[in-house]
Write an enzyme that holds these catalytic residues in place. Structure first.
Site, PDB file in Angstrom:
ATOM      1  N   GLY A 167      43.988  26.048 -20.001  1.00 25.72           N
ATOM      2  CA  GLY A 167      43.620  27.449 -19.970  1.00 25.72           C
ATOM      3  C   GLY A 167      44.314  28.271 -19.192  1.00 25.72           C
ATOM      4  O   GLY A 167      45.661  27.994 -18.741  1.00 25.72           O
ATOM      5  N   LEU A 168      43.627  29.245 -18.714  1.00 16.81           N
ATOM      6  CA  LEU A 168      44.278  30.040 -17.538  1.00 16.81           C
ATOM      7  C   LEU A 168      44.742  29.456 -16.266  1.00 16.81           C
ATOM      8  O   LEU A 168      45.850  29.874 -15.817  1.00 16.81           O
ATOM      9  CB  LEU A 168      43.154  31.234 -17.104  1.00 16.81           C
ATOM     10  CG  LEU A 168      42.644  32.086 -18.017  1.00 16.81           C
ATOM     11  CD1 LEU A 168      41.647  33.136 -17.299  1.00 16.81           C
ATOM     12  CD2 LEU A 168      43.798  32.885 -19.051  1.00 16.81           C
TER      13      LEU A 168
ATOM     14  N   TYR B 130      32.603  41.610 -16.942  1.00 17.86           N
ATOM     15  CA  TYR B 130      31.360  42.041 -16.678  1.00 17.86           C
ATOM     16  C   TYR B 130      30.696  41.475 -15.538  1.00 17.86           C
ATOM     17  O   TYR B 130      29.219  41.487 -15.354  1.00 17.86           O
ATOM     18  CB  TYR B 130      30.695  41.483 -17.969  1.00 17.86           C
ATOM     19  CG  TYR B 130      30.677  39.780 -18.071  1.00 17.86           C
ATOM     20  CD1 TYR B 130      29.893  38.938 -17.422  1.00 17.86           C
ATOM     21  CD2 TYR B 130      31.299  39.317 -19.174  1.00 17.86           C
ATOM     22  CE1 TYR B 130      30.038  37.683 -17.517  1.00 17.86           C
ATOM     23  CE2 TYR B 130      31.600  37.940 -19.533  1.00 17.86           C
ATOM     24  CZ  TYR B 130      30.753  37.041 -18.497  1.00 17.86           C
ATOM     25  OH  TYR B 130      30.797  35.964 -18.708  1.00 17.86           O
TER      26      TYR B 130
ATOM     27  N   GLY C 199      40.465  23.844 -11.705  1.00 19.18           N
ATOM     28  CA  GLY C 199      40.535  24.029 -13.321  1.00 19.18           C
ATOM     29  C   GLY C 199      41.933  24.170 -13.586  1.00 19.18           C
ATOM     30  O   GLY C 199      42.283  24.849 -14.735  1.00 19.18           O
ATOM     31  N   GLY C 200      43.053  23.824 -12.952  1.00 20.24           N
ATOM     32  CA  GLY C 200      44.339  23.763 -13.149  1.00 20.24           C
ATOM     33  C   GLY C 200      45.114  23.010 -14.419  1.00 20.24           C
ATOM     34  O   GLY C 200      46.132  23.199 -14.598  1.00 20.24           O
ATOM     35  N   GLY C 201      44.229  22.071 -14.947  1.00 24.08           N
ATOM     36  CA  GLY C 201      44.710  21.384 -16.096  1.00 24.08           C
ATOM     37  C   GLY C 201      44.526  22.055 -17.496  1.00 24.08           C
ATOM     38  O   GLY C 201      45.258  21.383 -18.373  1.00 24.08           O
TER      39      GLY C 201
ATOM     40  N   ARG D 195      37.167  17.944 -12.811  1.00 27.27           N
ATOM     41  CA  ARG D 195      36.413  16.717 -12.953  1.00 27.27           C
ATOM     42  C   ARG D 195      37.173  15.637 -13.866  1.00 27.27           C
ATOM     43  O   ARG D 195      37.225  14.312 -13.684  1.00 27.27           O
ATOM     44  CB  ARG D 195      35.123  16.979 -13.692  1.00 27.27           C
ATOM     45  CG  ARG D 195      34.352  17.509 -12.465  1.00 27.27           C
ATOM     46  CD  ARG D 195      32.753  17.764 -13.283  1.00 27.27           C
ATOM     47  NE  ARG D 195      33.164  18.951 -14.431  1.00 27.27           N
ATOM     48  CZ  ARG D 195      32.003  19.127 -15.252  1.00 27.27           C
ATOM     49  NH1 ARG D 195      30.937  18.333 -15.457  1.00 27.27           N
ATOM     50  NH2 ARG D 195      32.277  19.816 -16.301  1.00 27.27           N
TER      51      ARG D 195
ATOM     52  N   ARG E  53      33.281  28.319 -26.519  1.00 32.26           N
ATOM     53  CA  ARG E  53      31.931  28.339 -25.852  1.00 32.26           C
ATOM     54  C   ARG E  53      31.553  29.886 -26.180  1.00 32.26           C
ATOM     55  O   ARG E  53      30.045  30.073 -26.274  1.00 32.26           O
ATOM     56  CB  ARG E  53      31.969  27.945 -24.709  1.00 32.26           C
ATOM     57  CG  ARG E  53      32.281  26.592 -24.162  1.00 32.26           C
ATOM     58  CD  ARG E  53      31.795  26.305 -22.741  1.00 32.26           C
ATOM     59  NE  ARG E  53      32.948  26.858 -21.918  1.00 32.26           N
ATOM     60  CZ  ARG E  53      34.122  26.243 -21.669  1.00 32.26           C
ATOM     61  NH1 ARG E  53      34.600  25.062 -22.223  1.00 32.26           N
ATOM     62  NH2 ARG E  53      34.954  27.071 -21.012  1.00 32.26           N
TER      63      ARG E  53
ATOM     64  N   ASP F 263      34.805  17.409  -8.175  1.00 29.44           N
ATOM     65  CA  ASP F 263      33.683  18.281  -8.950  1.00 29.44           C
ATOM     66  C   ASP F 263      33.389  19.318  -7.879  1.00 29.44           C
ATOM     67  O   ASP F 263      32.767  19.024  -6.734  1.00 29.44           O
ATOM     68  CB  ASP F 263      32.550  17.258  -9.013  1.00 29.44           C
ATOM     69  CG  ASP F 263      31.455  17.915  -9.629  1.00 29.44           C
ATOM     70  OD1 ASP F 263      31.344  19.116  -9.875  1.00 29.44           O
ATOM     71  OD2 ASP F 263      30.453  17.049 -10.008  1.00 29.44           O
TER      72      ASP F 263
END
Length: 333
Positions: free
Chosen positions: A68-69, A197, A64-66, A89, A249, A115
């Protein structure tokens, strides 16, 4: 003076606290959005905390490096000298982010489509990474999926989608890379991004809460088991950090932002720069004795939500005088 028993006092205080008249004295109704002036005393720093070159000669893999965080953490690692590999992905998003980060930092960023829900895709990604950069010294499990929904509306597919990305995806990445590191006799620092949470649970995001709790259990378990191989495992639990993907989201209509802000004692949301500093520290040699840790990064939000009487912070001095008078009447009862 009239004697009140403790139960009667609780009834009176509760009625008083719930009374609109009690809260409407002065110029503001207590239920309305309030200014949070304390935020000025907790100003975020945008500069990197660690010395230049901290990760020189090291390889970092970020899911998920592309966006946001993940993109923020990748930028920090690259700025500090790491050769970074970002995976998700969407190849076009990855390539754009890789080019942007590399042009900013001067260090190579590789983009590999992956993925994380598919073990074969993960295995192929690790193989490709090994060819272009070598096995990683730093692994950031950041890929996630989430949305708000009443649990009675969740389909099996909705549940599976979130748990496959968050829990299974993190497991596939961690186990595949871990096995390769063991073979190569190479240590590494693993970091997973969860949420506050994951510890408390939360309504309306049950798949995410369950999956991220599993990620935390896995991280602590592997910290105990794989330390002998030179591997460390830590977790960051972020509170609200405003990124486009997460807020679109979780608060698509912008209805909850003010309420979230009022629950944070420091009076503001976190920033990507701040979590990047914490992440790079935990993955650096400066934190070589930190393993199995789960670190809240939330401006005090968890503590604010957990305290039974924390809402009394809304009570004014005038209202405290009235409550104190009632409490004094209970002495001896």
């Amino acid at each position: 003076a009239e004697k009140f028993n403790i139960y009667r006092m609780v009834e009176i205080v509760t009625d008083l606290l719930l009374s609109p008249q009690f809260f409407s004295r002065g110029t503001k109704v207590l239920g309305q959005s309030i200014d949070l002036p304390q935020a000025a005393m907790f100003s975020p720093l945008k500069t990197l905390m660690l010395p230049s070159g901290t990760f020189k000669g090291k390889v970092a893999f970020i899911t998920g490096g592309g966006t946001g965080l993940g993109k923020g953490i990748t930028t920090a690692l690259s700025s500090l000298g790491a050769v970074c590999i970002i995976a998700s992905r969407k190849q076009d998003v990855l390539e754009q982010a890789a080019e942007e980060i590399s042009s900013q930092t001067g260090n190579k960023v590789h983009a590999i489509q992956c993925d994380v829900r598919d073990p074969d895709s993960v295995k192929a990604t690790v193989h490709q990474m090994s060819k272009v950069a070598g096995l990683p010294n730093v692994i950031i499990n950041n890929a996630a999926g989430n949305f708000i929904s009443p649990s009675e509306r969740l389909s099996p597919n909705a549940w599976r989608t979130i748990t496959d990305i968050v829990l299974n995806g993190t497991a596939y990445v961690t186990l595949q890379i871990g096995k390769e590191l063991i073979k190569a006799k190479q240590g590494a620092a693993f970091l997973s991004i969860t949420t506050i949470y994951a510890e408390s649970g939360s309504a309306f995001v049950v798949p995410s809460a369950s999956a991220k709790a599993g990620v935390e259990a896995m991280s602590k378990s592997l910290a105990a088991e794989w330390g002998r191989y030179g591997m460390r495992f830590n977790v960051i639990q972020p509170g609200p950090i405003k990124t486009k993907g997460a807020f679109s989201r979780l608060d698509p209509a912008g209805l909850f932002e003010k309420g979230m802000m009022e629950k944070i004692p420091t009076g503001r949301f976190g920033t990507v720069d701040e979590i990047a500093n914490l992440a790079t520290y935990l993955c650096s040699d400066y934190a070589s004795w930190v393993s199995g840790a789960v670190i809240r990064f939330d401006g005090g939000e968890y503590a604010s939500l957990a305290g039974e009487f924390n809402d009394l912070i809304k009570v004014t001095d005038e209202q405290w005088n009235m409550l104190s008078s009632l409490i004094r009447k209970t002495k001896g009862s």
